[in-house]
Enzyme design. Sequence first.
Site, PDB file in Angstrom:
ATOM      1  N   ASP A 191       0.819  -1.220   0.000  1.00 10.20           N
ATOM      2  CA  ASP A 191       0.000   0.000   0.000  1.00 10.20           C
ATOM      3  C   ASP A 191       0.853   1.271   0.000  1.00 10.20           C
ATOM      4  OD1 ASP A 191      -2.101  -1.879   0.490  1.00 10.20           O
ATOM      5  OD2 ASP A 191      -1.872  -1.646   2.646  1.00 10.20           O
ATOM      6  N   GLU A 247     -11.467  -0.116  -3.110  1.00 11.67           N
ATOM      7  CA  GLU A 247     -10.623   0.432  -2.037  1.00 11.67           C
ATOM      8  C   GLU A 247      -9.431   1.145  -2.682  1.00 11.67           C
ATOM      9  OE1 GLU A 247      -9.415  -3.002   0.285  1.00 11.67           O
ATOM     10  OE2 GLU A 247      -8.227  -3.826  -1.342  1.00 11.67           O
TER      11      GLU A 247
HETATM   12  O1  FUB Z   1      -3.130  -3.594   3.576  1.00 13.39           O
HETATM   13  C1  FUB Z   1      -4.419  -3.849   4.079  1.00 13.39           C
HETATM   14  C2  FUB Z   1      -5.455  -3.565   3.051  1.00 13.39           C
HETATM   15  O2  FUB Z   1      -5.214  -4.349   1.887  1.00 13.39           O
HETATM   16  C3  FUB Z   1      -5.466  -2.156   2.523  1.00 13.39           C
HETATM   17  O3  FUB Z   1      -6.010  -1.237   3.415  1.00 13.39           O
HETATM   18  C4  FUB Z   1      -6.201  -2.369   1.274  1.00 13.39           C
HETATM   19  O4  FUB Z   1      -6.189  -1.293   0.396  1.00 13.39           O
HETATM   20  C5  FUB Z   1      -5.531  -3.593   0.724  1.00 13.39           C
HETATM   21  O5  FUB Z   1      -4.335  -3.292   0.075  1.00 13.39           O
END
Ligand code: FUB
Length: 345
Positions: A31, A244
């Site tokens: 991320d 997301e």
């Molecule tokens: O790293 C945890 C979660 O996985 C993140 O918040 C999401 O965007 C995905 O990458």
Amino acid sequence: MPEESIDHIDFNDLNKRAISQPIVNHIYTADPSAHVFNGKIYIYPSHDVDAGEAFDDLGSHFAMEDYHVISMDNVDSESIDHGVALHVDDVAWAEKQMWAPDAAHKDGKYYLYFPAKAYDGIFRIGVAVGDSPTGPFKPQPEAIKGSFSIDPAVFEDDDGSYYMYFGGLWGGQLQRWRNGTFNKEELDNPTAHIPEDNEPALLPFVAKMTDDLLEFEEKPKEIEIVDEQGNLLLSGDNERRFFEAAWLHKHNGKYYFSYSTGDTHFICYAVGDSPYGPFKYGGRILNPVVGWTSHHSVCKVENQWYLFYHDSSLSEGVTHLRSIKVAKITHNKDGSIQTLDPYKG
Ligand code: FUB
């Protein structure tokens, strides 16, 4: 890239074809939110660990506890890990799951924004402040008022306004906030409260930040992502709808909102004329990587745009043990972005 296909991957071959290699390989990172502060690249990633949690569609196996900041003089130079910048034990309101963070810089102070699950099981977004881009960061005693869900990304506009973009489905709980309060029904079901396929998809949120960058100046507003005809993307349009990993960058006066499609594993973008949208769907920036998640940032370094992203190639496909990477991206003359295939190099 969906987990079921991992068994068939020859990782030696895949790493040879990869368009880039991990930026760090002594820890797992994911991320990546990249910024240039004072002429240097600073990357704010999640710090992946194997905490032994069972895999599930709520993301319980993403049990991260702290953040490290990584710096680089340029995208080809050595990367430096500056150690622990913030630990969950130092955040009074947060219990666990320090997920995708971001950072901002204003008037000599640095702000680390992070989602974490509070003791009531609800994701909130917090902020911690430091005097250096590498931390340490001192967390505020409470989460940002009115914050919810995950994946904060803070964008500084040319007029000095800052906006936070956020939200994430399934384990990120966005679908539980459809009526403005947290819906506790069927807590173990990641897809409960998701709209029907023929209904508009759930939308990410944006809120302008207060001058001190510690709170929202306004109630978060939904960001519309529309198709060519101006219609909202539908919930069943899994290859294009938001899931997301919100990010915003500005190029030639246009606002580019980019995001992950989650269960279809693309990084897509949509373009608008205002930081609030609406954003018209533009296409894909990145095809699926190894590992279930895909999450990125877009950052300009010395007049070249780069995509910072992650994959699970170093861990040979373990979805919660990821590595951050970087690759050049190109905006075409018409404003579209060329799609990257992560393993065609
Ligand atoms: O790293 C945890 C979660 O996985 C993140 O918040 C999401 O965007 C995905 O990458």
